[in-house]
Write a protein that holds these residues in place. Structure first.
Motif, PDB file in Angstrom:
ATOM      1  N   LEU A  26      37.118  99.711  54.924  1.00  0.00           N
ATOM      2  CA  LEU A  26      38.036  99.855  56.052  1.00  0.00           C
ATOM      3  C   LEU A  26      37.781  98.789  57.111  1.00  0.00           C
ATOM      4  CD1 LEU A  26      40.312 101.521  57.274  1.00  0.00           C
ATOM      5  CD2 LEU A  26      38.583 102.986  58.347  1.00  0.00           C
ATOM      6  N   THR A  27      36.511  98.488  57.376  1.00  0.00           N
ATOM      7  CA  THR A  27      36.178  97.461  58.362  1.00  0.00           C
ATOM      8  C   THR A  27      36.742  96.108  57.942  1.00  0.00           C
ATOM      9  OG1 THR A  27      34.143  98.611  59.012  1.00  0.00           O
ATOM     10  CG2 THR A  27      34.289  96.262  59.525  1.00  0.00           C
ATOM     11  N   ASP A  28      36.625  95.786  56.672  1.00  0.00           N
ATOM     12  CA  ASP A  28      37.187  94.523  56.181  1.00  0.00           C
ATOM     13  C   ASP A  28      38.693  94.470  56.412  1.00  0.00           C
ATOM     14  OD1 ASP A  28      34.910  93.249  55.384  1.00  0.00           O
ATOM     15  OD2 ASP A  28      35.138  93.630  53.249  1.00  0.00           O
ATOM     16  N   LEU A  29      39.399  95.540  56.033  1.00  0.00           N
ATOM     17  CA  LEU A  29      40.856  95.537  56.129  1.00  0.00           C
ATOM     18  C   LEU A  29      41.334  95.505  57.580  1.00  0.00           C
ATOM     19  CD1 LEU A  29      41.735  98.087  53.313  1.00  0.00           C
ATOM     20  CD2 LEU A  29      42.124  95.628  53.280  1.00  0.00           C
ATOM     21  N   GLU A  30      40.545  96.073  58.467  1.00  0.00           N
ATOM     22  CA  GLU A  30      40.925  96.077  59.885  1.00  0.00           C
ATOM     23  C   GLU A  30      40.623  94.751  60.567  1.00  0.00           C
ATOM     24  OE1 GLU A  30      38.712  99.400  61.357  1.00  0.00           O
ATOM     25  OE2 GLU A  30      40.357 100.808  61.060  1.00  0.00           O
TER      26      GLU A  30
END
Length: 605
Positions: A107-111
């Protein structure tokens, strides 16, 4: 107000045009003054640099060299791009790899800039039954997912497709790749998971072609051949042979050539050799367009490319330098027109990346796209006579290697016969010689090492697949030497040492003293430059000075050092006949052999 003439400002209008022959004459004159007498017609060759695959980088390229027409972006032969708009519509797809079940990291990557996910599944990654949890916060209709599941491809693909259904993702909205790559998996593991005709891969391709128009089924992964030490032409040749094998299987199963071509995605390594990477990606598109043309579907020959920063170039020592390597590699992948780019975190060679290294990896693409505006121009290297020539010559070498594989019966036969592995091993052996002699420097490892570096520690990553082709790294020989030094430090409290004896004034000895210190540290041998030999704690010594002072002082200095207990005497300079000198260290010597023998004598096992 000054009005320019209609034909503009011609700064060189009153000067005669320079000729190639004039340039060669001037180069020959410069070489002659440096002690190299070569005929004018050979001056250019004297300044050329030998590359792998029999290629040479010349010092001068001009329009007269003549290369095939690169065409237009989005049109055959697709050299300039597989799409008419290239990457100008927002940049390339930023694709990051995940090998553990960590939904927060995903999720951190996609955000924060990542636009697609590359998920390792199975024995060397996320368990198949954990795929739902890993992707729990992902909008699957927005973020493409690419699988890499090896022998568990069928199960992983079924789980992802079921996940689309459970989440209510429309079939037309699913995007990514199911990652079927029987030959790539066999290259990595030595064993096949798909039978003759690749029924698993073909079955998935049929489903994707019929039901999921935005989803591809097969990956042609050339990384196993790059990671086994293969050259750029060998990597390209293997990808062509693999792609052709899959095309045959898909068309034999009833898919049209156009639909079969639309089921393949190609994965290549991007290295810090930026021009070679740019040329490799451009050549790959030209070559695949030739295959599509031969199959009767030239308009469908646009190759979808996924570039991955090279694991071979990553180092365990001084890993921070890997940030620079991956930046150059990513720039080259973007300039070369890759559709998707994966940047390995700088600590890739050490284990699982932490949050900082993942952040730096994804921001590498973001800076090049958003701040450097690299994606605003389609094929920015196009038109460079050097790049166009290198692209053409590399394509020729790759096609020749592809034909050799086909002559052996195709990619599967070449793999199973051992011939392909032998070819890759021979290439790596030749490159290892350059690395050992530091003709190919590795910053922070073979050049400018830092013995007092605080080790970077990471949690172990899932074990990589084994049993097939080997995995190599440029730093492996030096890493083995440094590990011996570390063991000696742990056992005795100090590293192996060598005393550097500087003769004469600083102007006479500084260059060779710096060279020697750099070389010995590459093997974990600590150079001592202060105080006397007796106080250094070393048993070996290296004389550092100019040739003139060696003639005057080397013999007496060696005798004095022997009397003080020196067991082995090096001299920094070309081999000569100085009495008492045991060995020489010089630019181009086999540093790995020298350092290994040194550690042997010092008891560092």
């Amino acid at each position: 107000m000054t009005v320019l003439p209609d034909d503009g400002l011609s700064l060189a209008a009153e000067f005669p045009a320079a000729t190639h022959a004039q340039w060669q004459r001037l180069v020959a004159g410069v070489l002659s003054r440096s002690g190299k007498d070569v005929p004018e017609t050979e001056a250019e060759d004297a300044l050329s640099t030998a590359l792998e695959d029999g290629l040479r980088a010349r010092p001068l390229y001009a329009a007269a060299d003549g290369v095939p027409d690169a065409g237009f972006p989005g049109f055959a032969p697709f050299v300039r791009s597989g799409r008419a708009e290239g990457n100008t519509a927002g940049g390339w797809d930023v694709r990051q790899r995940h090998t553990v079940a960590d939904p927060e990291a995903v999720l951190t990557d996609l955000e924060n800039g990542v636009t697609s996910l590359w998920v390792a599944v199975g024995d060397w990654g996320v368990p198949v039954d954990a795929l739902d949890r890993v992707l729990r916060d992902v909008y699957l209709d927005l973020a493409p997912v690419v699988l890499d599941a090896g022998h568990e491809t069928a199960a992983a693909a079924e789980e992802l497709l079921a996940l689309y259904a459970r989440r209510g993702v429309a079939a037309g909205a699913a995007r990514g790749n199911l990652g079927a790559d029987p030959l790539g998996t066999e290259a990595r593991t030595g064993s096949a998971y798909d039978g003759d005709g690749y029924p698993v891969a073909v079955g998935l391709a049929r489903r994707c072609a019929e039901t999921y128009p935005g989803l591809r089924a097969l990956t042609v992964d050339a990384l196993p051949y790059h990671e086994a030490g293969g050259s750029a032409a060998q990597e390209l040749g293997c990808s062509l042979a693999t792609g052709v094998a899959y095309l045959r299987a898909l068309t034999d199963a009833g898919l049209s050539v156009e639909r079969a071509l639309g089921q393949l995605e190609f994965r290549y390594a991007a290295t810090a050799d930026q021009f070679l990477t740019v040329a490799k990606l451009r050549a790959a598109r030209r070559l695949w367009a030739r295959v599509a043309e031969a199959c009767g579907a030239p308009a469908a020959g646009a190759q979808l490319q996924h570039a991955v920063t090279s694991p071979v170039m990553m180092t365990a020592r001084d890993p921070w330098v890997n940030m620079l390597r991956t930046t150059v590699a990513t720039l080259a992948a973007g300039v070369g027109g890759a559709d998707s780019v994966t940047v390995h975190p700088f600590d890739h060679a050490l284990g699982l990346p932490d949050s900082f290294s993942r952040r730096i990896a994804r921001n590498t693409s973001s800076i090049l796209i958003e701040e450097s505006h690299l994606s605003r121009v389609i094929d920015p290297a196009g038109g460079s006579w050097y790049v166009e020539t290198l692209t053409d010559e590399l394509a020729g070498a790759a096609w020749e290697f592809f034909q050799r594989i086909e002559g052996l019966g195709g990619q599967a036969a070449a793999l199973r016969s051992g011939r392909l592995g032998q070819d890759l091993a021979e290439t790596w052996e030749a490159r290892s010689g350059k690395l050992a002699k530091r003709r190919e420097p590795v910053t922070g490892v073979s050049e400018f090492p830092h013995l007092a570096e605080k080790p970077v520690v990471r949690e172990p990553a899932p074990a990589e697949p084994t049993g097939g082709l080997p995995r190599v790294r440029r730093d492996e020989a030096y890493e083995a030497l440094r590990a011996r030094s570390d063991a000696h430090l742990a056992a005795t409290g100090s590293r192996p040492r060598v005393y550097l004896a500087a003769l004469g004034p600083a102007a006479a000895h500084t260059a060779r003293l710096t060279f020697a210190a750099n070389l010995f540290q590459a093997g974990g041998v600590e150079p001592v430059t202060e105080g006397s030999f007796e106080d250094s704690g070393a048993t070996e010594v290296c004389l550092c000075s100019s040739d003139a002072l060696y003639e005057e002082q080397a013999e007496s200095e060696v005798a004095a050092l022997r009397a003080a207990g020196a067991r082995h005497v090096f001299l920094a300079g070309r081999p000569g006949s100085y009495p008492g000198v045991d060995s020489y260290v010089f630019a181009g010597c086999d540093a790995v052999a020298v350092l290994s023998a040194t550690l042997d004598r010092m008891g560092a096992s």
